[in-house]
Design a protein around this motif. Structure first.
Motif, PDB file in Angstrom:
ATOM      1  N   ARG A  95       0.864  -1.194   0.000  1.00  0.00           N
ATOM      2  CA  ARG A  95       0.000   0.000   0.000  1.00  0.00           C
ATOM      3  C   ARG A  95       0.894   1.235   0.000  1.00  0.00           C
ATOM      4  NH1 ARG A  95      -5.203   0.531   2.660  1.00  0.00           N
ATOM      5  NH2 ARG A  95      -4.731   2.736   2.575  1.00  0.00           N
ATOM      6  N   PHE A  96       0.573   2.251  -0.807  1.00  0.00           N
ATOM      7  CA  PHE A  96       1.492   3.395  -0.901  1.00  0.00           C
ATOM      8  C   PHE A  96       0.932   4.729  -0.427  1.00  0.00           C
ATOM      9  CE2 PHE A  96      -0.321   5.139  -4.820  1.00  0.00           C
ATOM     10  CZ  PHE A  96      -0.782   4.024  -5.533  1.00  0.00           C
ATOM     11  N   GLN A  97      -0.340   4.849  -0.185  1.00  0.00           N
ATOM     12  CA  GLN A  97      -0.896   6.130   0.296  1.00  0.00           C
ATOM     13  C   GLN A  97      -2.222   5.890   0.998  1.00  0.00           C
ATOM     14  OE1 GLN A  97      -3.567   5.251  -2.482  1.00  0.00           O
ATOM     15  NE2 GLN A  97      -3.992   7.249  -1.558  1.00  0.00           N
ATOM     16  N   SER A 102       6.336   0.240   7.255  1.00  0.00           N
ATOM     17  CA  SER A 102       7.422   1.199   7.049  1.00  0.00           C
ATOM     18  C   SER A 102       7.632   2.068   8.285  1.00  0.00           C
ATOM     19  CB  SER A 102       7.103   2.110   5.859  1.00  0.00           C
ATOM     20  OG  SER A 102       8.057   3.134   5.780  1.00  0.00           O
ATOM     21  N   LYS A 103       8.913   2.257   8.639  1.00  0.00           N
ATOM     22  CA  LYS A 103       9.237   3.161   9.753  1.00  0.00           C
ATOM     23  C   LYS A 103       8.795   4.583   9.436  1.00  0.00           C
ATOM     24  CE  LYS A 103      13.463   0.987  11.412  1.00  0.00           C
ATOM     25  NZ  LYS A 103      14.902   0.950  11.199  1.00  0.00           N
ATOM     26  N   LYS A 104       8.717   4.901   8.150  1.00  0.00           N
ATOM     27  CA  LYS A 104       8.447   6.296   7.767  1.00  0.00           C
ATOM     28  C   LYS A 104       6.959   6.585   7.555  1.00  0.00           C
ATOM     29  CE  LYS A 104      13.005   7.258   5.850  1.00  0.00           C
ATOM     30  NZ  LYS A 104      13.672   5.953   5.876  1.00  0.00           N
ATOM     31  N   ALA A 105       6.109   5.592   7.773  1.00  0.00           N
ATOM     32  CA  ALA A 105       4.661   5.864   7.685  1.00  0.00           C
ATOM     33  C   ALA A 105       4.269   6.730   8.885  1.00  0.00           C
ATOM     34  CB  ALA A 105       3.885   4.553   7.701  1.00  0.00           C
ATOM     35  N   HIS A 106       3.341   7.648   8.668  1.00  0.00           N
ATOM     36  CA  HIS A 106       2.952   8.554   9.769  1.00  0.00           C
ATOM     37  C   HIS A 106       1.798   7.984  10.592  1.00  0.00           C
ATOM     38  CE1 HIS A 106       5.210  12.445   9.269  1.00  0.00           C
ATOM     39  NE2 HIS A 106       5.702  11.671   8.330  1.00  0.00           N
ATOM     40  N   LEU A 107       1.776   8.407  11.865  1.00  0.00           N
ATOM     41  CA  LEU A 107       0.752   7.905  12.788  1.00  0.00           C
ATOM     42  C   LEU A 107      -0.407   8.887  12.910  1.00  0.00           C
ATOM     43  CD1 LEU A 107       3.099   6.635  15.637  1.00  0.00           C
ATOM     44  CD2 LEU A 107       1.667   5.205  14.162  1.00  0.00           C
ATOM     45  N   ILE A 108      -1.607   8.340  12.905  1.00  0.00           N
ATOM     46  CA  ILE A 108      -2.812   9.145  13.166  1.00  0.00           C
ATOM     47  C   ILE A 108      -3.055   9.112  14.669  1.00  0.00           C
ATOM     48  CG2 ILE A 108      -5.289   9.400  12.741  1.00  0.00           C
ATOM     49  CD1 ILE A 108      -4.900   7.829  10.124  1.00  0.00           C
ATOM     50  N   GLY A 118       4.135   6.118   2.511  1.00  0.00           N
ATOM     51  CA  GLY A 118       3.131   7.115   2.141  1.00  0.00           C
ATOM     52  C   GLY A 118       1.793   6.936   2.835  1.00  0.00           C
ATOM     53  N   VAL A 119       1.668   5.843   3.599  1.00  0.00           N
ATOM     54  CA  VAL A 119       0.393   5.535   4.267  1.00  0.00           C
ATOM     55  C   VAL A 119       0.347   6.217   5.638  1.00  0.00           C
ATOM     56  CG1 VAL A 119      -1.008   3.606   5.191  1.00  0.00           C
ATOM     57  CG2 VAL A 119       0.289   3.309   3.076  1.00  0.00           C
ATOM     58  N   VAL A 120      -0.851   6.554   6.102  1.00  0.00           N
ATOM     59  CA  VAL A 120      -1.009   7.035   7.479  1.00  0.00           C
ATOM     60  C   VAL A 120      -1.787   5.975   8.264  1.00  0.00           C
ATOM     61  CG1 VAL A 120      -0.765   9.496   7.003  1.00  0.00           C
ATOM     62  CG2 VAL A 120      -3.006   8.442   6.771  1.00  0.00           C
ATOM     63  N   ILE A 121      -1.296   5.698   9.489  1.00  0.00           N
ATOM     64  CA  ILE A 121      -1.803   4.544  10.234  1.00  0.00           C
ATOM     65  C   ILE A 121      -2.428   4.970  11.557  1.00  0.00           C
ATOM     66  CG2 ILE A 121      -1.137   2.368  11.370  1.00  0.00           C
ATOM     67  CD1 ILE A 121       1.248   2.211   9.473  1.00  0.00           C
ATOM     68  N   THR A 172       6.635   8.022  -4.584  1.00  0.00           N
ATOM     69  CA  THR A 172       6.965   8.695  -3.318  1.00  0.00           C
ATOM     70  C   THR A 172       6.499   7.885  -2.114  1.00  0.00           C
ATOM     71  OG1 THR A 172       4.925   9.959  -3.477  1.00  0.00           O
ATOM     72  CG2 THR A 172       6.912  11.017  -4.303  1.00  0.00           C
ATOM     73  N   GLY A 173       5.441   7.131  -2.280  1.00  0.00           N
ATOM     74  CA  GLY A 173       4.862   6.398  -1.155  1.00  0.00           C
ATOM     75  C   GLY A 173       5.525   5.068  -0.868  1.00  0.00           C
ATOM     76  N   LEU A 174       6.450   4.669  -1.765  1.00  0.00           N
ATOM     77  CA  LEU A 174       7.175   3.414  -1.539  1.00  0.00           C
ATOM     78  C   LEU A 174       8.684   3.591  -1.705  1.00  0.00           C
ATOM     79  CD1 LEU A 174       4.860   0.888  -3.473  1.00  0.00           C
ATOM     80  CD2 LEU A 174       5.097   1.104  -0.995  1.00  0.00           C
ATOM     81  N   GLY A 175       9.086   4.677  -2.374  1.00  0.00           N
ATOM     82  CA  GLY A 175      10.510   4.873  -2.619  1.00  0.00           C
ATOM     83  C   GLY A 175      10.998   4.094  -3.822  1.00  0.00           C
ATOM     84  N   ILE A 176      10.186   4.108  -4.896  1.00  0.00           N
ATOM     85  CA  ILE A 176      10.622   3.413  -6.116  1.00  0.00           C
ATOM     86  C   ILE A 176      10.797   4.434  -7.246  1.00  0.00           C
ATOM     87  CG2 ILE A 176       9.700   1.118  -5.624  1.00  0.00           C
ATOM     88  CD1 ILE A 176       7.217   1.906  -7.267  1.00  0.00           C
TER      89      ILE A 176
END
Ligand code: IMP
Length: 422
Positions: A33-35, A101-107, A72-75, A249-253
């Motif tokens: 999942r990328f966004q 991903s460590k870089k996914a943002h938290l809700i 790119g996902v928010v969790i 951008t949401g996966l780094g590819i």
């Protein structure tokens, strides 16, 4: 060197992505999942049981498939924990297959309150948000204030959480919003604890390693191209790039790693929430589509607005995404309509155009082409040879107009109700 295929929605979301990813998964080793976030509701049906996934990629029901929640996902840890628990009850073990991903943002719970406060303040011009905290979380991401999944492994995570929460409380006070954040905190931190038990990874490195190993990867989009933050009917959009570029951008590819782009669309159109919808049928025809197609939100239960297929909007989405294969869903819903219409152009200020106008308040009159309906129940059909001639004509017209082949047709919610066209 492998490629990453992308599957995304070409309309306003709810095109049936969950089911199609589930059908395509046997061809892939990795689903990512990328966004987006839990505003999504990807429905999958098999063995006559319906499953709705909000954050977890739709490959989880295939043993051996790796499922990645990209940067790119928010969790929302509360919603993620509920999803994990209900999947475990079904015997799905995610410990090996789910990677976050460590870089996914938290809700945060306060992001949800900010979403509600912001929508309430908008009054009649509200977006119709799912109120899952998506907009405020992406605002904190781009505002460089957000908390990321990797932060939960740091010793001062609680401190960082409190800092951001208190900032949100100040804003909520300005909205005169009665805050109830603390009520949700225990559950939120329980969700964080659960996340620590899963694989928290540098997903961009891992995905690129998979590419180098020629693993087959499918990137799963959420929402739809017409809800894209840049190209959708702003401000009636979601807060992420839902188009193909969002997968980079949401996966780094890198862009040249993209292979097939599967664009999925319904044989008609639906939209939840506010915003322009040129082919909307605010009448008995629309109501009939809603009832036959069960067009009620998978996440919010809200009735979806229904209308005819809009080729102006579809071509726009195909252009933005570089779609290589089309997938049509739910033509079975149109099985009792004598006449089926498709918008082939818009009339704006007395002129015909094939472009979406910039100003969302511009009155648009769709220019329709009419098709003879197939007047048959095609649900559950298995072979392309069984499809009625009228439907083939409808599909061929779409292919001719868009220049892209319709390769898969979905004629029911189950995995088996899927026809592949050569
Ligand atoms: P938000 O992303 O929850 O703030 O919602 C913004 C707009 O996008 C609203 O009109 C929602 O109804 C719509 N939306 C968000 N997620 C989805 C989805 O997964 N399917 C369909 N519409 C969505």
């Amino acid at each position: 060197m492998g490629k990453v295929d992308i599957l995304l929605g070409l309309q306003w979301g709810d095109e049936g992505k969950g089911k199609v990813v589930d059908v395509l998964t046997p061809n892939y080793d990795v689903i990512a999942r990328f966004q987006g976030g839990p505003n999504a509701g990807h429905s999958l049906e098999f063995n006559n049981i319906k499953h709705v996934l909000h954050t977890i990629p739709s490959g989880v029901f295939h043993p051996g498939c790796i499922n990645i929640i990209g940067n790119g996902v928010v969790i929302d840890p509360i919603i993620l924990a509920k999803e994990i628990h209900s999947l475990e009850k079904l015997g799905v073990n995610l410990k090996l297959s789910l990677k976050i991903s460590k870089k996914a943002h938290l809700i945060l719970p306060s992001h949800r309150e900010l979403d509600a406060a912001s929508e309430a303040a908008k009054g009649n011009s509200k977006i119709g948000s799912t109120l899952k905290g998506i907009g405020p979380t992406y605002m904190d991401k781009t505002g460089r204030n957000g908390l990321r999944v990797g932060d939960i492994l740091l010793p001062n995570f609680r401190e960082r959480y409190n800092f951001l929460k208190n900032k949100h409380k100040e804003i909520l006070r300005l909205y005169n919003y009665e805050s109830n954040i603390e009520q949700h905190e225990t559950e939120w931190f329980e969700g964080i604890e659960l996340m620590r038990e899963y694989q928290i990874i540098d997903s961009e490195y891992e995905i690129n390693e998979y590419i180098n190993q020629a693993k087959r990867i499918l990137a799963e989009g959420a929402q739809g191209s017409l809800l894209d933050i840049d190209f959708g009917s702003y401000p009636f959009v979601t807060s992420s790039n839902t188009i193909c570029a969002g997968a980079c951008t949401g996966l780094g590819i890198a862009p040249h790693r993209i292979g097939e782009v599967y664009g999925i669309f319904k044989a008609y159109c639906t939209r939840v929430g506010s915003g322009p919808f040129p082919t909307e049928l605010d009448n008995q025809i629309g109501e009939k589509i809603r009832q036959v197609g069960h067009e009620f939100g998978a996440t919010t239960g809200r009735p979806r607005r229904c209308g005819w297929l809009d080729l102006v909007a579809l071509k726009y989405a195909i252009m933005l995404n570089g779609v290589t294969q089309l997938i049509m869903t739910k033509p079975d819903v149109l099985g009792t309509f004598e006449i089926i219409k498709v918008a082939v152009a818009y009339r704006v200020n007395g002129y015909e155009t094939s472009r979406l106008p910039y100003d969302i308040n511009t009155p648009i009159e769709p220019v329709y082409k009419e098709f003879k309906g197939w007047m048959r129940d095609i649900s559950g059909f298995k072979s392309v040879d069984d499809l009625p001639e009228e439907l083939i004509r409808y599909i061929e017209f779409i292919e001719q107009e868009t220049g892209v082949p319709v390769k898969i047709i979905s004629v029911g919610p189950n995995r088996e109700d899927t026809i592949v066209r050569d």
